[in-house]
Scaffold this active site. Structure first.
Site, PDB file in Angstrom:
ATOM      1  N   LEU A  87       0.785  -1.196  -0.028  1.00 37.10           N
ATOM      2  CA  LEU A  87       0.067   0.084  -0.025  1.00 37.10           C
ATOM      3  C   LEU A  87       0.833   1.169  -0.117  1.00 37.10           C
ATOM      4  O   LEU A  87       2.038   1.302   0.668  1.00 37.10           O
ATOM      5  CB  LEU A  87      -0.937   0.034   1.209  1.00 37.10           C
ATOM      6  CG  LEU A  87      -1.846  -1.016   1.227  1.00 37.10           C
ATOM      7  CD1 LEU A  87      -2.603  -1.261   2.731  1.00 37.10           C
ATOM      8  CD2 LEU A  87      -3.093  -0.923   0.313  1.00 37.10           C
ATOM      9  N   HIS A  94      -1.169 -12.019   8.606  1.00 31.38           N
ATOM     10  CA  HIS A  94      -0.227 -12.349   7.931  1.00 31.38           C
ATOM     11  C   HIS A  94       0.380 -13.830   8.360  1.00 31.38           C
ATOM     12  O   HIS A  94       0.083 -13.951   9.434  1.00 31.38           O
ATOM     13  CB  HIS A  94       1.085 -11.236   8.305  1.00 31.38           C
ATOM     14  CG  HIS A  94       2.316 -11.536   7.729  1.00 31.38           C
ATOM     15  ND1 HIS A  94       2.810 -11.348   6.442  1.00 31.38           N
ATOM     16  CD2 HIS A  94       3.532 -12.112   8.315  1.00 31.38           C
ATOM     17  CE1 HIS A  94       4.037 -11.588   6.412  1.00 31.38           C
ATOM     18  NE2 HIS A  94       4.365 -11.923   7.350  1.00 31.38           N
TER      19      HIS A  94
END
Ligand code: GAR
Length: 204
Positions: free
Chosen positions: A96, A112
């Site tokens: 991002l 994650h």
């Protein structure tokens, strides 16, 4: 702003999106999935979202934008347009831009496949097997401008077995992800949290 409205950003298989949607449908997770955005046309996650009746399911092609910031600006516009409070990354494999992260401070959540801060990055599961750790797991965390570096909301641990491959370990981790992500979203919306330094303190 609807405090339960979430946008889910995906790139791939969408198994985390699927369990979130199933959990919502079963009444176990009080979020409202208003929008799903994919950066990949062939992501199975898009079909999962459509089948589940998510109101807005959108594929945006990064090649249609000049750069990362412009692509992210288009995503941010959609998220704002649909008044989503939370942005949930579920196997979203694009980094991002700073613009996007700053536009939604402490409102972007990621899952994650490692016990952060160990094994940040795109090859987390492979890196854990290669390194030889005996425990791994998954982490749900806030997203800031450091890759996989934001404050930790929740973690689950799994053993790493001697005959594990990347795929067998990832499958074991994903079983935990599928419990941890909906449970953490529920907590986030129902219970809330404050942040002290890096630490997330869940409201009692
Ligand atoms: C999940 O294991 C998630 O932890 C990982 O991608 C997989 C997506 O699976 N995310 C990352 O590696 C982010 N750096 P899914 O598409 O089946 O939900």
């Amino acid at each position: 702003m609807n405090s339960k409205a979430i946008a889910v950003m995906v790139s791939g298989r969408g198994t985390n999106l699927k369990v979130i949607l199933e959990s919502v449908a079963a009444g176990h997770c009080p979020v409202d999935v208003q929008l799903v955005i994919s950066d990949k046309a062939d992501a199975a996650a898009l079909e999962i979202a459509r089948q589940a009746g998510v109101p807005h399911v959108v594929y945006l092609n990064p090649k249609d934008y000049q750069d990362r910031a412009q692509f992210d600006a288009a995503c941010a516009d959609l998220i704002d347009q649909h008044s989503c409070q939370w942005i949930v990354l579920a196997g979203y494999m694009r980094i991002l831009s700073s613009f996007f992260v700053r536009h939604f401070p402490k409102r972007i959540i990621n899952i994650h496949p490692s016990l952060l801060p160990s094994f940040a990055g795109a090859k987390a599961v492979e890196d854990a097997v290669t390194y030889g750790v005996k425990l791994s797991g998954c982490t749900v965390h806030l997203v800031d401008e450091v890759l996989d570096g934001g404050s930790i909301l929740a973690q689950s641990v799994v053993p790493v077995l001697d005959d594990d491959t990347r795929d067998s370990l990832h499958a074991r981790i994903q079983k935990e992800e599928h419990k941890l992500y909906p449970a953490t979203l529920k907590r986030m919306v129902e219970q809330g949290f404050s942040i002290e330094g890096r630490r997330i303190i869940w409201a009692s």
